[in-house]
Design an enzyme around this catalytic site. Structure first.
Site, PDB file in Angstrom:
ATOM      1  N   LYS A  52       0.770  13.789  -3.746  1.00  0.00           N
ATOM      2  CA  LYS A  52       1.980  13.002  -3.538  1.00  0.00           C
ATOM      3  C   LYS A  52       3.206  13.913  -3.463  1.00  0.00           C
ATOM      4  O   LYS A  52       3.188  15.012  -4.021  1.00  0.00           O
ATOM      5  CB  LYS A  52       2.179  12.039  -4.724  1.00  0.00           C
ATOM      6  CG  LYS A  52       1.249  10.855  -4.717  1.00  0.00           C
ATOM      7  CD  LYS A  52       1.589   9.894  -5.843  1.00  0.00           C
ATOM      8  CE  LYS A  52       0.653   8.701  -5.862  1.00  0.00           C
ATOM      9  NZ  LYS A  52       0.775   7.821  -4.694  1.00  0.00           N
ATOM     10  N   ARG A  90      -8.841   1.899  -5.264  1.00  0.00           N
ATOM     11  CA  ARG A  90      -9.951   1.096  -4.725  1.00  0.00           C
ATOM     12  C   ARG A  90     -11.285   1.791  -4.953  1.00  0.00           C
ATOM     13  O   ARG A  90     -12.319   1.141  -5.060  1.00  0.00           O
ATOM     14  CB  ARG A  90      -9.696   0.816  -3.235  1.00  0.00           C
ATOM     15  CG  ARG A  90      -9.572   2.047  -2.387  1.00  0.00           C
ATOM     16  CD  ARG A  90      -8.864   1.785  -1.064  1.00  0.00           C
ATOM     17  NE  ARG A  90      -7.408   1.798  -1.183  1.00  0.00           N
ATOM     18  CZ  ARG A  90      -6.568   1.616  -0.173  1.00  0.00           C
ATOM     19  NH1 ARG A  90      -7.044   1.381   1.043  1.00  0.00           N
ATOM     20  NH2 ARG A  90      -5.272   1.651  -0.368  1.00  0.00           N
TER      21      ARG A  90
HETATM   22  N1  BES Z   1      -0.960   4.190  -7.343  1.00  0.00           N
HETATM   23  C1  BES Z   1      -0.667   4.250  -5.960  1.00  0.00           C
HETATM   24  C2  BES Z   1       0.175   3.050  -5.503  1.00  0.00           C
HETATM   25  C3  BES Z   1       1.626   3.089  -5.885  1.00  0.00           C
HETATM   26  C4  BES Z   1       2.513   3.876  -5.184  1.00  0.00           C
HETATM   27  C5  BES Z   1       2.097   2.290  -6.902  1.00  0.00           C
HETATM   28  C6  BES Z   1       3.854   3.885  -5.544  1.00  0.00           C
HETATM   29  C7  BES Z   1       3.435   2.279  -7.237  1.00  0.00           C
HETATM   30  C8  BES Z   1       4.312   3.089  -6.560  1.00  0.00           C
HETATM   31  C9  BES Z   1      -1.935   4.248  -5.144  1.00  0.00           C
HETATM   32  O1  BES Z   1      -2.995   4.928  -5.714  1.00  0.00           O
HETATM   33  C10 BES Z   1      -1.626   4.941  -3.865  1.00  0.00           C
HETATM   34  O2  BES Z   1      -1.347   6.097  -3.909  1.00  0.00           O
HETATM   35  N2  BES Z   1      -1.686   4.220  -2.766  1.00  0.00           N
HETATM   36  C11 BES Z   1      -1.368   4.737  -1.499  1.00  0.00           C
HETATM   37  C12 BES Z   1      -2.390   4.235  -0.528  1.00  0.00           C
HETATM   38  C13 BES Z   1      -2.350   4.943   0.792  1.00  0.00           C
HETATM   39  C14 BES Z   1      -2.802   6.382   0.636  1.00  0.00           C
HETATM   40  C15 BES Z   1      -3.259   4.207   1.763  1.00  0.00           C
HETATM   41  C16 BES Z   1       0.041   4.279  -1.123  1.00  0.00           C
HETATM   42  O3  BES Z   1       0.387   3.133  -1.434  1.00  0.00           O
HETATM   43  O4  BES Z   1       0.770   5.062  -0.553  1.00  0.00           O
HETATM   44 MN    MN Z   2      -2.938   6.997  -5.268  1.00  0.00          MN
END
Ligand code: BES
Ligand code: MN
Ligand code: ZN
Length: 475
Positions: A260, A334
């Site tokens: 990230k 997931r």
């Molecule tokens: N935990 C995150 C989702 C999230 C992001 C929650 C920001 C709260 C704030 C999740 O694991 C994630 O990283 N999801 C990605 C999915 C994408 C890679 C398809 C996202 O939402 O960017």
């Molecule tokens: Mn994630």
């Protein structure tokens, strides 16, 4: 802070403080209070408060006037007024208080009592600083008496139980990931089991390997923290099929090799709020001694980049036998949920509801107000919407059509773990739907509602009120 029900008129209360509610288009029944309001040019706007000293006709030392705004008083506005009341009481160092009843649109007195206790108790939650034992909690309020014509203490106890569950959820959420690891969550679950006499099972990585949970294990591979799969069962309704709640427990989500960006990455300690919320709900239900069967399942891992972490393009076989191409290691929620959802089949559930901080996209779609809900059973989605309204912890439904599921196609496995930029919340749920065909299932995406950003940064305890209400509505 303790809560009591009182059947005595509030002006007979001889303690520290009596609350008087004031509505905008209605002069106060009590002439003397109304005179004070006129004198102070008090506008009974929603949330306005006015602290008076000794008032003739009242036995208490002080009277705290709380504005309720326009009639009819909505559930939402009643809760807002309770929050103002709480902050006014803490500013004025109120020690004990009596709260009168008031008419709230569409609800009965039981709702008012449960809600008042829940909101006031939850407002008194104090975020604790790591490693610092606070001498003074800063909370002076010792006793809250809530007036009721009809009900006993049990309505209030329900509200307290929900607030206690929320406090557990908030504490776990707020803890940093160097303390709140998968092992820490397992330890907390064990102690919850001990307190409430629950069945507790904790699967280690070797157990999960034997079960073929390679999707879950692919996420924790790059971390030194061992993954855990926790189950707690509360059986208080004989042989009835249990309600099963599954909570995403990623104690830190760095994104893995699909790392990230740096800004706000600290917030990914909250990526276990789904797990915290199902434990908080279990605590609330057990404290109420409700006649239901409830099982909570918590897959918990840390998602880190490392030489031995999963890499984009890797393919794994889940416990269900379906294979997954991991195109993005940051879509890890997931990957742990799918194996946990397959594991749930053994409980022969009445319904399974998973709760997860699953997608950033749900924040774009719904902001911080509603959680997102998706389901393969419209009846279940409707029930969750109704319970959410009643708990004022709401969900908004998003679709699950097969057109979205098509976006998960992969050339190298049964499915990819991402669908692309569009409808990210829905494609995430479509992925989970492939693992929940054998039972009635709903998915709640709480990425927008589980914690607050900015100066009020901290876990909210949502959706414990919603989940508890849903279970109460089934009992
Ligand atoms: N935990 C995150 C989702 C999230 C992001 C929650 C920001 C709260 C704030 C999740 O694991 C994630 O990283 N999801 C990605 C999915 C994408 C890679 C398809 C996202 O939402 O960017
Ligand atoms: Mn994630
Ligand atoms: Zn995540």
């Amino acid at each position: 802070m303790e809560f009591f029900v009182t059947h005595q008129a509030v002006d007979h209360y001889s303690g520290d403080c009596s609350v008087a509610f004031a509505l905008k288009d209605k002069s106060n029944d009590n002439r003397i209070i109304q005179n004070y309001l006129d004198l102070h040019r008090f506008e009974p706007k929603l949330g306005n408060t006015l602290l008076l000293g000794k008032v003739e006709g009242y036995k208490s030392k002080r009277v705290l006037v709380v504005g309720l705004g326009e009639t009819p008083l909505t559930q939402k506005n009643f809760i807002k007024a309770l929050k103002s009341l709480s902050s006014a009481m803490s500013t004025s160092k109120v020690k004990n208080v009596v709260i009168p009843t008031v008419e709230v649109e569409n609800v009965d007195e039981a709702w008012i009592q449960t809600t008042a206790a829940r909101v006031l108790k939850n407002e008194s939650y104090k975020v604790s600083k790591v490693g610092i034992k606070e001498e003074e909690s800063g909370i002076v309020l010792e006793a809250v008496n809530i007036f009721s014509k009809n009900n006993g203490a049990s309505e209030i106890q329900k509200g307290v139980a929900i607030a206690n569950g929320m406090a557990l959820t908030r504490e776990l959420g707020d803890l940093p990931s160097n303390i709140c690891t998968p092992s820490y969550i397992a330890k907390k679950a064990k102690s919850l089991a001990k307190t409430h006499n629950l069945e507790c099972e904790i699967l280690e990585e070797s157990d999960m390997e034997s079960l073929g949970m390679n999707s879950l294990l692919s996420v924790s591979k790059g971390s030194l923290e061992p993954a855990k799969l926790i189950s707690l069962s509360y059986m208080n309704a004989g042989k009835k099929a249990p309600i099963v709640l599954v909570g995403k427990g990623v104690t830190f989500d760095s994104g893995g090799i699909s790392l990230k960006p740096g800004a706000g990455m600290d917030e990914m300690k909250y990526d276990m709020c789904g797990a915290a919320s199902v434990l908080g709900t279990m605590s609330a239900i057990a404290e109420m001694n409700l006649k239901v069967n409830l099982t909570v399942v918590v897959p918990t891992v840390e998602n880190m980049p490392a030489h031995n972490a999963s890499k984009p393009g890797d393919v794994v076989k889940s416990m269900s036998g379906q294979t997954i191409e991991i195109l993005n290691t940051d879509a890890e929620g997931r990957l742990i949920l799918c194996d946990a959802l397959t594991y749930c089949e053994k409980y022969k559930p009445k319904v399974v509801i998973d709760i997860a901080t699953l997608t950033g996209a749900v924040i774009i779609a719904l902001g911080n107000h509603h959680s997102g809900v998706m389901s393969n059973d419209q009846g279940l989605a409707d029930a969750l919407k109704i319970s959410g309204e009643s708990a004022q912890d709401t969900v908004w439904q998003l679709p699950l059509d097969e057109e979205y599921d098509d976006l998960l196609k992969s050339n190298f496995a049964d499915m990819a773990n991402i669908g692309g930029r569009e409808a990210g919340t829905v494609t995430a749920a479509c992925f989970l739907a492939r693992y929940t065909k054998k039972y009635s299932w709903a998915h709640i995406d709480i990425a927008g509602t589980a914690w607050l950003r900015g100066s009020k940064k901290g876990a909210t305890g949502r959706p414990v009120p919603l989940l508890t209400q849903y279970i109460m509505d089934q009992a």
